[in-house]
Motif scaffolding. Structure first.
Motif, PDB file in Angstrom:
ATOM      1  N   GLN A  13       5.068  32.716  -8.157  1.00  0.00           N
ATOM      2  CA  GLN A  13       6.067  31.722  -8.360  1.00  0.00           C
ATOM      3  C   GLN A  13       6.344  30.507  -7.657  1.00  0.00           C
ATOM      4  N   ALA A  14       6.647  29.635  -7.786  1.00  0.00           N
ATOM      5  CA  ALA A  14       7.058  28.551  -6.794  1.00  0.00           C
ATOM      6  C   ALA A  14       8.085  29.011  -5.908  1.00  0.00           C
ATOM      7  N   GLY A  61      -0.440  15.662   4.651  1.00  0.00           N
ATOM      8  CA  GLY A  61       1.011  15.615   4.791  1.00  0.00           C
ATOM      9  C   GLY A  61       1.786  16.336   3.679  1.00  0.00           C
ATOM     10  N   ALA A  62       1.023  16.608   2.499  1.00  0.00           N
ATOM     11  CA  ALA A  62       1.576  17.517   1.343  1.00  0.00           C
ATOM     12  C   ALA A  62       1.810  18.820   1.707  1.00  0.00           C
ATOM     13  N   GLN A  81      -1.568  30.728   5.856  1.00  0.00           N
ATOM     14  CA  GLN A  81      -0.638  31.005   5.521  1.00  0.00           C
ATOM     15  C   GLN A  81       0.076  30.236   4.803  1.00  0.00           C
ATOM     16  N   MET A  82       0.289  30.385   3.530  1.00  0.00           N
ATOM     17  CA  MET A  82       1.123  29.374   2.607  1.00  0.00           C
ATOM     18  C   MET A  82       2.570  29.780   2.287  1.00  0.00           C
ATOM     19  N   ASN A  83       3.401  28.901   2.494  1.00  0.00           N
ATOM     20  CA  ASN A  83       4.881  29.069   2.131  1.00  0.00           C
ATOM     21  C   ASN A  83       5.363  28.139   1.276  1.00  0.00           C
ATOM     22  N   SER A  84       6.415  28.487   0.765  1.00  0.00           N
ATOM     23  CA  SER A  84       6.997  27.487   0.030  1.00  0.00           C
ATOM     24  C   SER A  84       6.153  26.876  -1.194  1.00  0.00           C
ATOM     25  N   LEU A  85       5.363  27.855  -1.612  1.00  0.00           N
ATOM     26  CA  LEU A  85       4.466  27.109  -2.513  1.00  0.00           C
ATOM     27  C   LEU A  85       4.881  26.443  -3.818  1.00  0.00           C
ATOM     28  N   LYS A  86       4.144  25.335  -4.108  1.00  0.00           N
ATOM     29  CA  LYS A  86       4.580  24.388  -5.337  1.00  0.00           C
ATOM     30  C   LYS A  86       3.542  24.336  -6.150  1.00  0.00           C
ATOM     31  N   PRO A  87       3.787  24.276  -7.400  1.00  0.00           N
ATOM     32  CA  PRO A  87       2.889  24.128  -8.593  1.00  0.00           C
ATOM     33  C   PRO A  87       1.673  23.124  -8.410  1.00  0.00           C
ATOM     34  N   GLU A  88       2.044  21.989  -7.440  1.00  0.00           N
ATOM     35  CA  GLU A  88       0.695  21.237  -7.114  1.00  0.00           C
ATOM     36  C   GLU A  88      -0.150  21.739  -5.975  1.00  0.00           C
ATOM     37  N   THR A 114      -2.599  29.971  -7.960  1.00  0.00           N
ATOM     38  CA  THR A 114      -1.890  29.671  -9.046  1.00  0.00           C
ATOM     39  C   THR A 114      -0.461  29.627  -8.894  1.00  0.00           C
ATOM     40  N   VAL A 115       0.343  28.515  -8.781  1.00  0.00           N
ATOM     41  CA  VAL A 115       1.770  28.661  -8.728  1.00  0.00           C
ATOM     42  C   VAL A 115       2.272  28.118 -10.055  1.00  0.00           C
ATOM     43  N   SER A 116       3.201  29.146 -10.572  1.00  0.00           N
ATOM     44  CA  SER A 116       3.930  28.675 -11.654  1.00  0.00           C
ATOM     45  C   SER A 116       5.262  28.220 -11.375  1.00  0.00           C
ATOM     46  N   SER A 117       5.903  27.378 -12.181  1.00  0.00           N
ATOM     47  CA  SER A 117       7.189  26.774 -12.062  1.00  0.00           C
ATOM     48  C   SER A 117       8.159  27.478 -12.637  1.00  0.00           C
TER      49      SER A 117
END
Length: 117
Positions: A13-14, A61-62, A81-88, A114-117
């Motif tokens: 999830q986002a 930057g993103a 390491q990926m934190n605070s993931l966004k749908p994009e 895959t990050v769901s909103s």
């Protein structure tokens, strides 16, 4: 034997986190800067983060401030390491040498995030 094997992707999830891992051959990682790349269908593959042989890092930057790239030269592994993931951030993620040109322009299967909103 595959030279690039990515793992750790999934559905999240986002706002969630994932840690991607990449096992490489020494031929690829020994003397090369490394990077994580991502690709969305219909768009070119883009560099997300890079790390030099001595550990200096750079990010687009993103993802700056949310993603952290690291490497273990002794184990020929790379992590993201990926934190605070966004749908994009949804994409197929690959690791490889940076730049991935010439003899390094060969890719593993990648790992889907895959990050769901």
């Amino acid at each position: 034997q595959e030279e690039l094997v990515e793992s750790g992707g999934g559905l999240v999830q986002a706002g969630g986190s994932l840690r991607l891992s990449c096992t490489t051959s020494r031929r690829i990682s020994r003397d090369n800067n490394m990077a994580w790349y991502r690709q969305v269908p219909g768009k070119p593959r883009e560099v997300v983060a890079t790390i030099t042989t001595t550990g200096s890092t750079n990010y687009i930057g993103a993802v700056k401030g949310r993603f952290t790239i690291s490497r273990d030269n002794a184990k020929s592994t790379l992590h993201l390491q990926m934190n605070s993931l966004k749908p994009e951030d949804t994409a197929l993620y690959h690791c490889n040498a940076y730049p991935a040109i010439g003899e390094y322009d060969r890719w593993g299967q990648g790992t889907q995030v895959t990050v769901s909103s």
